[in-house]
Design a protein around this motif. Structure first.
Motif, PDB file in Angstrom:
ATOM      1  N   ASP A  46       0.823  -1.209   0.000  1.00 34.97           N
ATOM      2  CA  ASP A  46       0.000   0.000   0.000  1.00 34.97           C
ATOM      3  C   ASP A  46       0.858   1.259   0.000  1.00 34.97           C
ATOM      4  O   ASP A  46       0.680   2.153  -0.805  1.00 34.97           O
ATOM      5  CB  ASP A  46      -0.946  -0.011   1.218  1.00 34.97           C
ATOM      6  CG  ASP A  46      -0.236  -0.318   2.533  1.00 34.97           C
ATOM      7  OD1 ASP A  46       1.000  -0.535   2.534  1.00 34.97           O
ATOM      8  OD2 ASP A  46      -0.905  -0.334   3.575  1.00 34.97           O
ATOM      9  N   ILE A  66       4.935   3.041   1.169  1.00 35.73           N
ATOM     10  CA  ILE A  66       6.288   2.935   1.707  1.00 35.73           C
ATOM     11  C   ILE A  66       6.559   4.220   2.481  1.00 35.73           C
ATOM     12  O   ILE A  66       6.491   5.313   1.931  1.00 35.73           O
ATOM     13  CB  ILE A  66       7.342   2.773   0.587  1.00 35.73           C
ATOM     14  CG1 ILE A  66       6.904   1.733  -0.459  1.00 35.73           C
ATOM     15  CG2 ILE A  66       8.708   2.429   1.173  1.00 35.73           C
ATOM     16  CD1 ILE A  66       6.666   0.339   0.044  1.00 35.73           C
ATOM     17  N   ASP A  67       6.859   4.049   3.750  1.00 39.38           N
ATOM     18  CA  ASP A  67       7.144   5.205   4.610  1.00 39.38           C
ATOM     19  C   ASP A  67       8.656   5.212   4.880  1.00 39.38           C
ATOM     20  O   ASP A  67       9.421   5.677   4.039  1.00 39.38           O
ATOM     21  CB  ASP A  67       6.299   5.071   5.889  1.00 39.38           C
ATOM     22  CG  ASP A  67       6.395   6.287   6.791  1.00 39.38           C
ATOM     23  OD1 ASP A  67       7.318   7.094   6.612  1.00 39.38           O
ATOM     24  OD2 ASP A  67       5.555   6.436   7.689  1.00 39.38           O
ATOM     25  N   SER A  68       9.097   4.682   6.002  1.00 36.93           N
ATOM     26  CA  SER A  68      10.540   4.645   6.278  1.00 36.93           C
ATOM     27  C   SER A  68      11.247   3.673   5.335  1.00 36.93           C
ATOM     28  O   SER A  68      12.455   3.769   5.131  1.00 36.93           O
ATOM     29  CB  SER A  68      10.780   4.208   7.721  1.00 36.93           C
ATOM     30  OG  SER A  68      10.436   2.844   7.876  1.00 36.93           O
ATOM     31  N   ARG A  70      11.408   0.509   5.989  1.00 38.37           N
ATOM     32  CA  ARG A  70      11.879  -0.624   6.810  1.00 38.37           C
ATOM     33  C   ARG A  70      11.116  -1.904   6.509  1.00 38.37           C
ATOM     34  O   ARG A  70      11.702  -2.971   6.390  1.00 38.37           O
ATOM     35  CB  ARG A  70      11.701  -0.313   8.291  1.00 38.37           C
ATOM     36  CG  ARG A  70      12.750   0.604   8.839  1.00 38.37           C
ATOM     37  CD  ARG A  70      12.693   0.528  10.362  1.00 38.37           C
ATOM     38  NE  ARG A  70      13.410   1.618  10.954  1.00 38.37           N
ATOM     39  CZ  ARG A  70      12.823   2.654  11.557  1.00 38.37           C
ATOM     40  NH1 ARG A  70      11.516   2.732  11.614  1.00 38.37           N
ATOM     41  NH2 ARG A  70      13.548   3.613  12.078  1.00 38.37           N
ATOM     42  N   THR A  71       9.795  -1.796   6.421  1.00 37.36           N
ATOM     43  CA  THR A  71       8.970  -2.981   6.159  1.00 37.36           C
ATOM     44  C   THR A  71       9.363  -3.599   4.820  1.00 37.36           C
ATOM     45  O   THR A  71       9.567  -4.808   4.718  1.00 37.36           O
ATOM     46  CB  THR A  71       7.471  -2.614   6.150  1.00 37.36           C
ATOM     47  OG1 THR A  71       7.171  -1.931   7.361  1.00 37.36           O
ATOM     48  CG2 THR A  71       6.592  -3.831   6.007  1.00 37.36           C
ATOM     49  N   LYS A  92       5.895   7.757   0.177  1.00 32.87           N
ATOM     50  CA  LYS A  92       5.937   8.977   0.988  1.00 32.87           C
ATOM     51  C   LYS A  92       7.255   9.703   0.826  1.00 32.87           C
ATOM     52  O   LYS A  92       8.302   9.065   0.728  1.00 32.87           O
ATOM     53  CB  LYS A  92       5.776   8.595   2.466  1.00 32.87           C
ATOM     54  CG  LYS A  92       4.517   9.120   3.070  1.00 32.87           C
ATOM     55  CD  LYS A  92       4.565   8.983   4.561  1.00 32.87           C
ATOM     56  CE  LYS A  92       3.320   8.291   5.042  1.00 32.87           C
ATOM     57  NZ  LYS A  92       3.231   8.304   6.511  1.00 32.87           N
ATOM     58  N   PHE A 106       0.400  11.446   7.346  1.00 31.98           N
ATOM     59  CA  PHE A 106      -0.206  10.156   7.646  1.00 31.98           C
ATOM     60  C   PHE A 106      -1.541  10.057   6.908  1.00 31.98           C
ATOM     61  O   PHE A 106      -2.453  10.840   7.160  1.00 31.98           O
ATOM     62  CB  PHE A 106      -0.417   9.978   9.148  1.00 31.98           C
ATOM     63  CG  PHE A 106      -0.686   8.550   9.484  1.00 31.98           C
ATOM     64  CD1 PHE A 106       0.361   7.666   9.685  1.00 31.98           C
ATOM     65  CD2 PHE A 106      -1.990   8.077   9.565  1.00 31.98           C
ATOM     66  CE1 PHE A 106       0.114   6.325   9.963  1.00 31.98           C
ATOM     67  CE2 PHE A 106      -2.242   6.738   9.839  1.00 31.98           C
ATOM     68  CZ  PHE A 106      -1.185   5.868  10.044  1.00 31.98           C
TER      69      PHE A 106
HETATM   70  P1  IMP Z   1       7.528   1.623   6.779  1.00 33.85           P
HETATM   71  O1  IMP Z   1       8.114   0.356   7.295  1.00 33.85           O
HETATM   72  O2  IMP Z   1       7.849   2.790   7.663  1.00 33.85           O
HETATM   73  O3  IMP Z   1       7.883   1.919   5.332  1.00 33.85           O
HETATM   74  O4  IMP Z   1       5.972   1.493   6.886  1.00 33.85           O
HETATM   75  C1  IMP Z   1       5.262   0.731   6.031  1.00 33.85           C
HETATM   76  C2  IMP Z   1       3.924   0.283   6.565  1.00 33.85           C
HETATM   77  O5  IMP Z   1       3.398   1.146   7.580  1.00 33.85           O
HETATM   78  C3  IMP Z   1       2.927   0.335   5.446  1.00 33.85           C
HETATM   79  O6  IMP Z   1       2.868  -0.899   4.793  1.00 33.85           O
HETATM   80  C4  IMP Z   1       1.633   0.695   6.146  1.00 33.85           C
HETATM   81  O7  IMP Z   1       0.967  -0.472   6.578  1.00 33.85           O
HETATM   82  C5  IMP Z   1       2.066   1.500   7.341  1.00 33.85           C
HETATM   83  N1  IMP Z   1       1.988   2.955   7.051  1.00 33.85           N
HETATM   84  C6  IMP Z   1       3.012   3.780   6.749  1.00 33.85           C
HETATM   85  N2  IMP Z   1       2.596   5.036   6.534  1.00 33.85           N
HETATM   86  C7  IMP Z   1       1.253   5.012   6.698  1.00 33.85           C
HETATM   87  C8  IMP Z   1       0.229   6.026   6.570  1.00 33.85           C
HETATM   88  O8  IMP Z   1       0.461   7.200   6.264  1.00 33.85           O
HETATM   89  N3  IMP Z   1      -1.044   5.607   6.808  1.00 33.85           N
HETATM   90  C9  IMP Z   1      -1.353   4.316   7.144  1.00 33.85           C
HETATM   91  N4  IMP Z   1      -0.434   3.359   7.243  1.00 33.85           N
HETATM   92  C10 IMP Z   1       0.866   3.688   7.025  1.00 33.85           C
END
Ligand code: IMP
Ligand code: MG
Length: 191
Positions: free
Chosen positions: A115, A117-119, A121-122, A146, A167
Motif C-alpha cells: 500500500d 512505503i514510509d521509512s 523498513r517494512t 511517501k 499520515f
Molecule cells: P515503513 O516500514 O515505515 O515503510 O511502513 C510501512 C507500513 O506502515 C505500510 O505498509 C503501512 O501499513 C504502514 N503505514 C506507513 N505510513 C502510513 C500512513 O500514512 N497511513 C497508514 N499506514 C501507514
C-alpha cells in the motif's frame, strides 16, 4: 449521523466525520486511472510469465483487488501480514511476520504489492525475507511513496503516486484500524 459524505470546501474535497476533517489527497477517479496504468505495465513486462502477487495485509487488500483485475496475464496470489506500527502512527522499526505465505516461491517471479512505503523498513525486511526463499526474482509495486528521506535506494519498480510526508488513510490504509473503506486516499487535518 454516522454517514460518510464528501463536500467541496474552498476547492478542496473534504469529508467531515466525527468532528474530524479528512482532506482528499487522491480521489477515486485518479486512483482508478493510475491503478489501471500500473496493471498495464505489469501485463506488458510479465507477458509469458506467471507471477505471484504477494499482497501485504491488511493495508493492500483493496489495491491488490483492483490492480489484479487490470493485469491481463495469469497470476497467482499469496498473502503475508507484517506488523510494524501497532496502533501508533510512528513505525516501531521492528518488523514482525504475523502471517506467512502459504506457498513456496522458489523459482517464481514475485511481485510484492504494498500500500505505502514510509521509512522503507517494512519493504527492506520483506525483500530480504523473500529473497532468502530463492525466487526467480522479486519486484515491488507500491501504490504510495511517501516523501521521506531514506538511506536505501529506490526499490519500487511500479509506483502509483508520490505523496507528501503525511499520515494518510483510505483505500485500504488505516489509522488504528479505522477508515480503510474510504474510496479515496486522504489525511486527517491537524493530526
Ligand atoms: P515503513 O516500514 O515505515 O515503510 O511502513 C510501512 C507500513 O506502515 C505500510 O505498509 C503501512 O501499513 C504502514 N503505514 C506507513 N505510513 C502510513 C500512513 O500514512 N497511513 C497508514 N499506514 C501507514
Ligand atoms: Mg502495509
Amino acid at each position: 449521523m454516522g454517514l460518510y459524505k464528501l463536500k467541496k470546501i474552498n476547492g478542496e474535497k473534504v469529508l467531515i466525520y466525527n468532528n474530524k476533517k479528512i482532506i482528499v489527497l487522491i480521489d477515486e477517479k485518479q486512483l482508478k486511472k493510475r491503478v489501471k496504468e500500473l496493471g498495464q505495465g505489469i501485463t506488458k513486462d510479465y507477458e509469458d510469465k506467471n507471477p505471484v502477487l504477494v499482497s501485504v495485509l491488511r493495508g493492500s487488500f483493496i489495491f491488490v483487488a483492483d490492480i489484479c483485475r487490470e493485469i491481463k496475464i495469469p497470476v497467482t496470489f499469496d498473502f503475508m501480514a507484517v506488523s510494524s506500527y501497532g496502533d501508533s502512527k510512528v513505525s516501531s522499526g521492528i518488523v514482525r511476520i504475523t502471517k506467512d505465505l502459504e506457498f513456496s516461491i522458489e523459482n517464481k517471479e514475485v511481485i510484492i504489492i504494498e500500500d505505502i512505503i514510509d521509512s522503507g523498513r517494512t519493504l527492506n525486511y520483506l525483500i530480504k525475507n523473500l529473497q532468502a526463499r530463492n525466487p526467480k526474482n522479486v519486484e515491488v509495486c507500491a501504490l504510495l511513496d511517501k516523501d521521506v528521506p531514506r538511506k536505501t535506494g529506490n526499490k519500487i519498480k511500479y509506483k502509483g503516486f508520490d505523496i507528501p510526508n503525511k499520515f494518510v488513510v483510505g483505500y485500504g490504509l488505516d489509522f488504528a484500524e479505522k477508515y480503510r473503506n474510504f474510496p479515496f486516499v486522504g489525511y486527517i487535518e491537524n493530526e
